[in-house]
Enzyme design. Structure first.
Site, PDB file in Angstrom:
ATOM      1  CG  HIS A 251      -1.133   1.141   1.500  1.00  0.00           C
ATOM      2  ND1 HIS A 251      -1.020   2.199   2.468  1.00  0.00           N
ATOM      3  CD2 HIS A 251      -2.684   1.918   1.218  1.00  0.00           C
ATOM      4  CE1 HIS A 251      -1.948   3.368   2.624  1.00  0.00           C
ATOM      5  NE2 HIS A 251      -2.496   3.051   1.765  1.00  0.00           N
ATOM      6  CB  SER A 252       1.164   4.285   0.506  1.00  0.00           C
ATOM      7  OG  SER A 252       1.481   5.657   1.088  1.00  0.00           O
ATOM      8  CG  LEU A 253       7.729   3.416  -0.083  1.00  0.00           C
ATOM      9  CD1 LEU A 253       7.878   4.120  -0.846  1.00  0.00           C
ATOM     10  CD2 LEU A 253       8.076   4.066   0.861  1.00  0.00           C
TER      11      LEU A 253
END
Length: 410
Positions: free
Chosen positions: A274-276
């Site tokens: 998720h995300s980064l």
């Protein structure tokens, strides 16, 4: 006469390798003090280094998955080996991608017998399982209350990196070991988790991966590298070296991949996050050709180009990378930038929006009347979004997307 002698010697070495099943790395080390490795030997090493999973392994790794560096030529040093390509550290102004070009010259990729197995991204249960793995990657202890049950047949195998201040996550394995999923943790902020000791390194990697030039546009934080040259001009080679340096997450993520490959050599290895971590998962996929199913990723296509990805052996990232997101997420949509944005005020330069592979976007602004908010970037909120829809969002490759178009890279 000399050529005949060298050819005969190389033939003996190759026969010795076949009979003793020695690691080709041993032969590389034998010649590492030489200015040139014999061409026939180099060809044999490269051909023999492919396994049935398509993995190309010249470097070795210790029990923790850390790289053991090998000098290949006097002017070039391999610091990472991945499926179908090698990244090299430039020395004495050597071309960054020289080794990869050499491999393309000598190796026929059709000989690797590589067959990519991918998850069913049209199945809602499958996507929810991956999203729950991405959520659980933030949790140290599988017995903790905030650990999310994955469901299905997935078992947690082991944790990754929880005793360090860098990249972390968990490995999930199907009972028959036919598939293994690397789930990496995304950005941890000072207020988002009790385990906030990765905050500073997470922020540095965010600002390096998703900014136009070292996060320099954010005056609230120091730049994370020294690649700036003048107004809207940044050093391309400097950015490439920074992204691929030993202390950055891309290289650590590749080490984790090879570590998991050593644990489950027969499994289909997939990546999620998720995300980064979603963007890191995409970079791993583009380096290795493995499938990545990611959530709420910031635009990572610019970082991929700086790392000379996708690999020449796996050029069509749309065949194995799926980025799931929603239109109310400003980070996924690339709008969380500028002096008044919450990302900027928190010290992050999130200036990119373009994704590699395919984008699978839930139009929550139109369908659910959501307003754009960082709430909808949270993985827990996104799991709720997946559950609310009857079917999985359709996936398309993005076109005509350009990041940092005001900048010149020299």
């Amino acid at each position: 006469m000399l050529t005949t002698w060298l050819s005969f010697k190389c033939l003996l070495i190759c026969l010795n390798l076949l009979l003793q099943r020695r690691d080709p790395l041993t032969l590389v080390q034998r010649y590492k003090s030489s200015s040139v490795i014999p061409v026939y030997l180099l060809y044999f090493i490269l051909r023999s280094s492919f396994d049935l999973n398509g993995a190309l392994a010249i470097s070795t790794f210790n029990d923790w998955g850390e790289f053991q560096q090998v000098k290949f030529f006097q002017t070039q040093e391999i610091y990472a080996s991945v499926d179908g390509s090698l990244l090299v550290k430039p020395m004495d102004d050597v071309e960054f991608h020289a080794i990869s070009d050499l491999i393309v010259k000598f190796v026929n990729v059709s000989d690797t017998n590589y067959v990519r197995k991918i998850p069913d991204v049209a199945d809602k249960t499958t996507i929810l399982s991956f999203a729950r793995m991405a959520a659980s990657a933030y949790v140290r202890d599988p017995t903790a209350e905030n650990w999310i049950d994955i469901g299905g047949n997935w078992n947690r195998s082991k944790g990754i990196g929880w005793d360090s201040d860098g990249i972390r996550g968990h490995i999930f394995v199907e009972p028959m070991r036919a598939a293994a999923v690397i789930a990496l943790k995304g950005t941890t902020t000072l207020i988002s988790s009790e385990d906030s000791d990765t905050y500073e390194r997470d922020r540095i990697n965010d600002n390096l991966l998703f900014s136009c030039c070292c996060g320099r546009s954010n005056v609230l934080q120091d730049p994370v590298c020294d690649c700036y040259e003048s107004t809207y001009t940044c050093s391309q080679s400097c950015l490439e070296n920074e992204l691929a340096s030993e202390d950055k997450y891309y290289r650590s993520a590749l080490a984790i991949y090879h570590y998991v490959l050593s644990l489950y050599p027969e499994a289909s290895i997939w990546v999620t996050g998720h995300s980064l971590a979603a963007s890191l998962g995409s970079l791993i996929a583009q380096s290795t050709g493995r499938a990545a199913v990611t959530f709420c990723a910031p635009g990572e296509k610019l970082a991929a180009s700086r790392l000379h990805l996708p690999s020449k052996f796996h050029p069509n990232s749309g065949d194995y990378i799926w980025h799931f997101g929603n239109t109310a997420d400003p980070i996924f949509m690339g709008t969380c930038n500028g002096p008044l944005s919450p990302c900027y005020l928190a010290g992050y330069s999130m200036e990119t929006q373009c994704h590699s592979g395919r984008e699978c976007i839930y139009d929550t602004v139109h369908d659910k009347d959501y307003s754009m908010s960082l709430i909808y970037h949270q993985i827990e909120s996104f799991i709720d979004i997946i559950e609310e829809y009857d079917s999985v969002a359709p996936c398309f490759e993005s076109v005509n997307c350009l990041d940092c178009y005001l900048w010149d890279y020299e």
